[in-house]
Design a protein around this motif. Structure first.
Motif, short mmCIF file in Angstrom:
data_model
loop_
_atom_site.label_atom_id
_atom_site.label_comp_id
_atom_site.label_asym_id
_atom_site.label_seq_id
_atom_site.Cartn_x
_atom_site.Cartn_y
_atom_site.Cartn_z
N ASN A 352 0.79 -1.17 0.05
CA ASN A 352 0.07 0.14 0.03
C ASN A 352 0.77 1.37 0.05
OD1 ASN A 352 1.06 -0.19 2.53
ND2 ASN A 352 -0.96 0.32 3.75
N ASP A 353 2.12 1.06 0.17
CA ASP A 353 3.13 2.21 0.19
C ASP A 353 3.69 2.54 -1.23
OD1 ASP A 353 4.69 0.18 0.63
OD2 ASP A 353 5.51 0.97 2.31
N VAL A 354 3.44 1.78 -2.06
CA VAL A 354 3.75 1.71 -3.56
C VAL A 354 3.06 2.61 -4.34
CG1 VAL A 354 4.30 0.42 -5.53
CG2 VAL A 354 5.27 -0.35 -3.30
N LEU A 382 12.04 3.11 -6.16
CA LEU A 382 12.75 4.45 -5.72
C LEU A 382 12.26 4.74 -4.39
CD1 LEU A 382 12.82 6.46 -9.29
CD2 LEU A 382 14.54 4.53 -8.13
N ASP A 383 13.07 5.49 -3.48
CA ASP A 383 12.46 5.61 -2.28
C ASP A 383 12.15 7.09 -2.42
OD1 ASP A 383 14.82 7.61 -2.30
OD2 ASP A 383 15.90 6.24 -0.76
N GLY A 384 11.45 7.76 -1.51
CA GLY A 384 11.24 9.38 -1.35
C GLY A 384 12.02 10.29 -1.65
N GLU A 385 13.55 10.00 -1.74
CA GLU A 385 14.48 10.79 -2.16
C GLU A 385 14.93 10.51 -3.51
OE1 GLU A 385 15.54 13.26 -0.20
OE2 GLU A 385 14.16 12.57 1.41
N GLY A 386 14.13 9.66 -4.30
CA GLY A 386 14.55 9.43 -5.60
C GLY A 386 15.84 8.45 -5.72
N ARG A 387 16.28 7.83 -4.65
CA ARG A 387 17.33 6.92 -4.61
C ARG A 387 16.83 5.50 -4.82
NH1 ARG A 387 19.44 9.49 0.44
NH2 ARG A 387 17.70 8.60 1.28
N ILE A 388 17.51 4.67 -5.21
CA ILE A 388 17.35 3.13 -5.41
C ILE A 388 17.01 2.72 -3.84
CG2 ILE A 388 17.88 1.00 -5.93
CD1 ILE A 388 17.73 2.76 -8.17
N GLN A 389 15.76 2.02 -3.82
CA GLN A 389 15.11 1.51 -2.92
C GLN A 389 15.34 -0.11 -2.73
OE1 GLN A 389 12.18 -0.43 -2.09
NE2 GLN A 389 12.87 -1.04 0.12
N HIS A 390 15.31 -0.40 -4.10
CA HIS A 390 15.24 -2.00 -4.35
C HIS A 390 15.48 -2.18 -5.76
CE1 HIS A 390 13.06 -5.63 -6.14
NE2 HIS A 390 13.51 -5.96 -5.04
N GLY A 391 16.48 -3.09 -5.83
CA GLY A 391 17.21 -3.45 -7.29
C GLY A 391 17.42 -4.89 -7.28
N GLU A 484 9.22 2.72 1.71
CA GLU A 484 9.25 1.62 2.52
C GLU A 484 8.75 1.50 3.88
OE1 GLU A 484 12.67 -1.98 3.28
OE2 GLU A 484 13.10 0.19 2.77
N ALA A 485 8.12 0.45 4.41
CA ALA A 485 7.67 0.38 5.94
C ALA A 485 7.15 1.62 6.52
CB ALA A 485 8.88 0.03 6.65
#
Length: 546
Positions: A352-354, A382-391, A484-485
């Motif tokens: 639900n946070d995607v 991508l996380d809230g800062e636009g960085r990779i959260q999951h690859g 995430e989370a």
């Protein structure tokens, strides 16, 4: 700085600008709370945590340059002869099939073996009688003398089609070549040959040891038409369809879709948190262009009037179905219950946070998930800062358990060896966004809700799918946002459950946790992925093929 335009896509990571001391200081000053956390972790001896917090703040990079003093000596011609190896240019391979040498080494101009490589190659072929082809790691020399270690992955035909992550130095068993070397694609002989070996069930292994060196200029970008032709021929050979195309040096395959388009069941677990759920559902409706889909919301006892009214409205308008999942939070069980109620040919698990923002994300994942040999398919998040959260998920890293690949790297980073550009196999992907055919999910009994109620259920699912022959894929061109989370709450009960699930993961998958088959053992397992070589590693240590 290196000119990125002269580098092949798999080496673009080497041209990323360094963060710079001034930028690092500026970020620390702008974020004093995070700076204090980094400092405190360092002062209390928690160096791993300090590095991870710093990477989360300033971003990570792939700087693995070694000094010129690390350059090994070149292999002698007599060593090759002693080990029964004949070095040939890829274009001249057909002229050497009748050679007496048991092994043939494809060695293009500008590349040289390092001392000890011939013995390591010959030993691998002796120990593995079924081995048809072997490749290793390399050193690339920059003009200023610095050396870039190229630590390659285990053999992966999907990755190889997108980028040359194997060659160009490859050793072959001569006796197995006679039937394979007819009409090789000129200019892509090594790629064509490796794909032919793999399509025929031949064994190709990676030796995690530096075997060759070359100047950077030897890897300059050249024409791509030969690679395209070799990949098109490979698809025909395997009886697979698809349109092969290239963009920015990355080769992609747009695989055919059946008509009508199969139904996809989008499964979204939640408990209240309408601030997360509404944008998620909106993105699935308005920014997901797959024409045949249903949405199932797993409601874990929502109580807020606004959430309940929203869910009723979705059902009244026929937009989504609500699957009641009361009781303690049970991520695995909730998703299993929704999967049982799903009507789709494919299941798409979405947290639900995607939020989707590129409408083609689901189509890109479905095209891969429909392949007979593919199980779970994951996306780049991508996380809230636009960085990779999951690859993708890497086993045995970040302290010895699991971690998300390329975490904290810039959202537009190419990734090590182009891993954030080209579709490739991984050990696991996160269930925050995971697509799988329903019959494959059910064949392995879905998520294991008994042993992995909340954590690691996605890792366990992927590993069980892998174990029965359905590979897990990461599709980097499918990109979504993930906070995430954002809806998770920590408690003493949650911590105790988490410790139990760690124990379950170790008990079931300990051999894989010791070394991820898709991750190079030369990297330091105690840091974020691809961040640093193992301490004391030279890349020349004895190794077994994998």
């Amino acid at each position: 700085m290196i000119d990125r335009d002269v580098l092949p896509p798999q080496l673009r990571f080497a041209a990323l600008p360094e963060p710079g001391l001034a930028r690092i200081i500026a970020l620390l000053l702008r974020h004093p709370r995070e700076a204090r956390a980094v400092a405190w972790a360092r002062l209390t001896g928690k160096r791993l945590r300090a590095r991870q917090r710093l990477a989360a703040l300033i971003g990570a990079d792939h700087r693995l340059w070694l000094s010129a003093s690390a350059r090994p000596q070149a292999e002698s011609a007599s060593a090759l002869a002693t080990e029964g190896i004949e070095a040939v240019s890829p274009g001249a391979l057909a002229d050497h099939i009748a050679s007496d040498a048991p092994l043939i080494l494809l060695l293009p101009h500008g590349h040289a073996l390092v001392a000890g490589a011939a013995a390591a190659i010959a030993k691998a072929f002796r120990e593995y009688p079924a081995l048809k082809a072997l490749y290793g790691d390399a050193l690339v020399a920059r003009e200023d003398g610095a050396l870039l270690p190229i630590l390659r992955p285990a053999f992966d035909p999907d990755f190889l089609r997108g980028l040359d992550v194997v060659g160009p130095v490859v050793a072959l068993r001569r006796a197995s070549l006679a039937a394979l070397c007819q009409d090789l694609v000129l200019g892509a002989e090594t790629l064509d040959l490796l794909l032919r070996i793999d399509a025929g069930g031949g064994e190709i292994r990676h030796l995690p040891r530096i075997l060759s060196s070359s100047p950077l200029a030897a890897l300059a970008v050249s024409g791509h038409e030969a690679r395209l032709a070799a990949i098109r021929a490979d698809l025909v050979r395997r009886g697979e369809g698809g349109v092969v195309w290239i963009e920015s040096g990355i080769i992609s395959i747009t695989r055919p879709l059946p008509e009508p388009r199969p139904l996809v069941s989008l499964i979204v677990p939640t408990r209240d948190r309408l601030d997360l759920l509404r944008p998620c559902i909106t993105s699935l409706l308005e920014r997901t262009d797959w024409p045949s889909k249903e949405i199932l919301v797993c409601d874990n006892g929502s109580r807020e009037p606004e959430t309940l009214a929203y869910l009723r409205d979705l059902e009244t308008r026929g937009i989504a179905r609500t699957i009641p999942c009361p009781g303690p939070f049970d991520f695995a069980g909730m998703n299993n219950r929704a999967a049982e109620a799903a009507r789709g040919h494919l299941l798409a698990f979405v947290n639900n946070d995607v939020e989707a923002f590129r409408p083609d994300w689901l189509e890109r994942m479905v095209r891969e998930a429909l392949r007979p040999d593919i199980g779970a398919v994951g996306a780049k998040l991508l996380d809230g800062e636009g960085r990779i959260q999951h690859g993708g998920i890497v086993l045995g890293t970040g302290g010895g358990l699991v971690t998300h690949d390329h975490r904290h790297f810039s959202g537009d980073a190419p990734g090590y060896l182009g891993a954030l550009l080209a579709t490739h196999r991984v050990s696991a992907v996160t269930a925050a966004c995971l697509v799988v055919e329903a019959h494959k999910f059910r064949a392995v009994s879905g998520f294991d809700a008994e042993h992995f109620t909340v954590d690691f259920n996605d890792v366990d699912l992927c590993l069980r799918l892998n174990a029965v022959g359905w590979h897990t894929l990461l599709v980097p061109s499918a990109i979504l946002h993930h906070r995430e989370a954002a809806s998770r709450v920590r408690s003493s009960e949650a911590e105790a459950r988490h410790r139990a699930e760690i124990a379950n993961l170790k008990k079931r998958w300990r051999p894989l946790l010791a070394q991820d088959p898709h991750y190079h053992p030369g990297f330091d397992p105690n840091l974020s992925t691809h961040a640093r070589l193992r301490r004391g590693s030279t890349g020349l240590e004895p190794a077994r093929p994998r």
